[in-house]
Design a protein around this motif. Structure first.
Motif, mmCIF file in Angstrom:
data_model
loop_
_atom_site.group_PDB
_atom_site.id
_atom_site.type_symbol
_atom_site.label_atom_id
_atom_site.label_comp_id
_atom_site.label_asym_id
_atom_site.label_seq_id
_atom_site.Cartn_x
_atom_site.Cartn_y
_atom_site.Cartn_z
ATOM 1 N N LYS A 1 0.833 -1.201 0.000
ATOM 2 C CA LYS A 1 0.000 0.000 0.000
ATOM 3 C C LYS A 1 0.870 1.253 0.000
ATOM 4 C CE LYS A 1 -3.857 -2.150 2.337
ATOM 5 N NZ LYS A 1 -4.817 -2.097 3.400
ATOM 6 N N ASN A 2 0.410 2.262 -0.718
ATOM 7 C CA ASN A 2 1.016 3.595 -0.743
ATOM 8 C C ASN A 2 2.519 3.558 -1.041
ATOM 9 O OD1 ASN A 2 -1.490 4.826 -0.065
ATOM 10 N ND2 ASN A 2 -1.158 4.212 2.052
ATOM 11 N N LEU A 3 2.890 2.868 -2.093
ATOM 12 C CA LEU A 3 4.298 2.826 -2.491
ATOM 13 C C LEU A 3 4.738 4.201 -2.995
ATOM 14 C CD1 LEU A 3 4.368 -0.541 -4.461
ATOM 15 C CD2 LEU A 3 5.545 -0.059 -2.308
ATOM 16 N N PRO A 4 5.912 4.661 -2.597
ATOM 17 C CA PRO A 4 6.413 5.914 -3.171
ATOM 18 C C PRO A 4 6.816 5.694 -4.630
ATOM 19 C CG PRO A 4 7.991 4.984 -1.607
ATOM 20 C CD PRO A 4 6.792 4.103 -1.579
ATOM 21 N N TYR A 5 6.909 6.775 -5.370
ATOM 22 C CA TYR A 5 7.300 6.610 -6.764
ATOM 23 C C TYR A 5 8.734 6.058 -6.823
ATOM 24 C CZ TYR A 5 9.896 11.040 -6.455
ATOM 25 O OH TYR A 5 10.771 12.026 -6.111
ATOM 26 N N ASN B 1 7.344 0.255 -12.228
ATOM 27 C CA ASN B 1 7.827 1.637 -12.229
ATOM 28 C C ASN B 1 6.636 2.533 -11.893
ATOM 29 O OD1 ASN B 1 9.173 4.044 -12.620
ATOM 30 N ND2 ASN B 1 8.946 4.001 -14.835
ATOM 31 N N ILE B 2 6.704 3.189 -10.732
ATOM 32 C CA ILE B 2 5.682 4.161 -10.362
ATOM 33 C C ILE B 2 6.238 5.534 -10.661
ATOM 34 C CG2 ILE B 2 4.256 5.087 -8.505
ATOM 35 C CD1 ILE B 2 4.333 2.319 -7.210
ATOM 36 N N LEU B 3 5.578 6.231 -11.564
ATOM 37 C CA LEU B 3 6.068 7.523 -12.029
ATOM 38 C C LEU B 3 5.927 8.589 -10.941
ATOM 39 C CD1 LEU B 3 4.415 7.472 -15.570
ATOM 40 C CD2 LEU B 3 6.816 7.026 -15.014
ATOM 41 N N PRO B 4 6.823 9.590 -10.937
ATOM 42 C CA PRO B 4 6.677 10.689 -9.986
ATOM 43 C C PRO B 4 5.493 11.570 -10.384
ATOM 44 C CG PRO B 4 8.537 11.090 -11.427
ATOM 45 C CD PRO B 4 8.012 9.722 -11.765
#
Length: 181
Positions: free
Chosen positions: A143-147, A173-176
Motif C-alpha cells: 500500500k502507498n508505495l512511493p514513486y 515503475n511508479i512515475l513521480p
C-alpha cells in the motif's frame, strides 16, 4: 507414516513434518482405489485397490517431486483495488502513474490446489529490506508505495518444502507526480 485421502497421499514424519502429494500431479497407477496403505522395508507403498494390491516405489515419487519444477503465474493483479490484469506474464514491466501506488496480486502455482497449501517468499527490491515469508496465502499487497523503480521477486515452496530455484519476477515503475518534473 503414509495417510491417504481421495486425492492426496500424506507422508507424516516422526517429528511432525508432513508432505502432501496430490495424486493428480504424479503418475500413480490409475487402478488404485485408496482403501488401505502399507509401507514395507523396501520403501514400497502397498495400496489396496480394485482387483487386489498395487505398490508404489515411494523413493521414485519423492525423487520425481524433488526434480519437478513448479510454474508460477500472477493470475490476478490489482491496482488501487481495481483489477488491472488477469494472468499477468512473468518477467513483465509495468508503469503506473504516481497515484496508482497500491498493488495487490494473487499467485497461482501448478503444484498448489489452494491457499491453504501455499508457502511463498517475496521481496520488493527498492522497498523491502528482507524477504517476507507467508504461509496459507497466495496474495501479496503493498500500500502507498512511493514513486520509483521496483522489482518484485516471488518464490513458491512445493509440498516437500523445496523452494523454486528461480523467482517469478515483476518489474514495477511508479512515475513521480507531474509537479516533480
Amino acid at each position: 507414516m503414509w495417510i491417504n485421502t481421495k486425492d492426496k497421499l500424506i507422508y507424516l514424519e516422526e517429528d511432525g513434518k508432513y508432505f502432501i502429494l496430490k495424486t493428480n500431479n504424479f503418475p500413480l497407477p490409475s487402478e488404485i482405489a485408496f482403501h488401505g496403505l502399507y509401507l514395507d522395508s523396501s520403501n514400497r507403498l502397498w495400496v489396496c485397490g480394485k482387483g487386489g494390491f498395487s505398490f508404489i516405489n515411494t523413493r521414485n515419487i519423492i525423487d520425481k517431486i524433488n526434480s519437478y519444477k513448479s510454474k508460477n503465474t500472477i493470475c490476478k493483479f490489482f491496482v488501487n483495488e481495481g483489477l488491472l490484469y488477469g494472468n499477468y506474464p512473468n518477467q513483465s514491466a509495468l508503469t503506473l502513474p504516481f497515484d496508482s501506488n497500491t498493488i495487490s496480486l494473487t499467485i497461482a502455482n501448478n503444484l498448489l490446489d489452494n491457499a491453504e497449501d501455499s508457502k511463498i517468499r517475496y521481496l520488493l527490491k527498492g522497498y523491502d529490506k528482507d524477504y517476507t515469508e507467508a504461509e496459507n496465502t497466495n496474495n501479496i499487497t503493498y500500500k502507498n508505495l512511493p514513486y520509483g523503480n521496483y522489482t518484485l521477486d516471488i518464490f513458491v515452496c512445493n509440498s516437500l518444502g523445496i523452494w523454486d530455484g528461480m523467482p517469478t519476477r515483476l518489474f514495477i515503475n511508479i512515475l513521480p507526480p507531474w509537479y516533480y518534473s
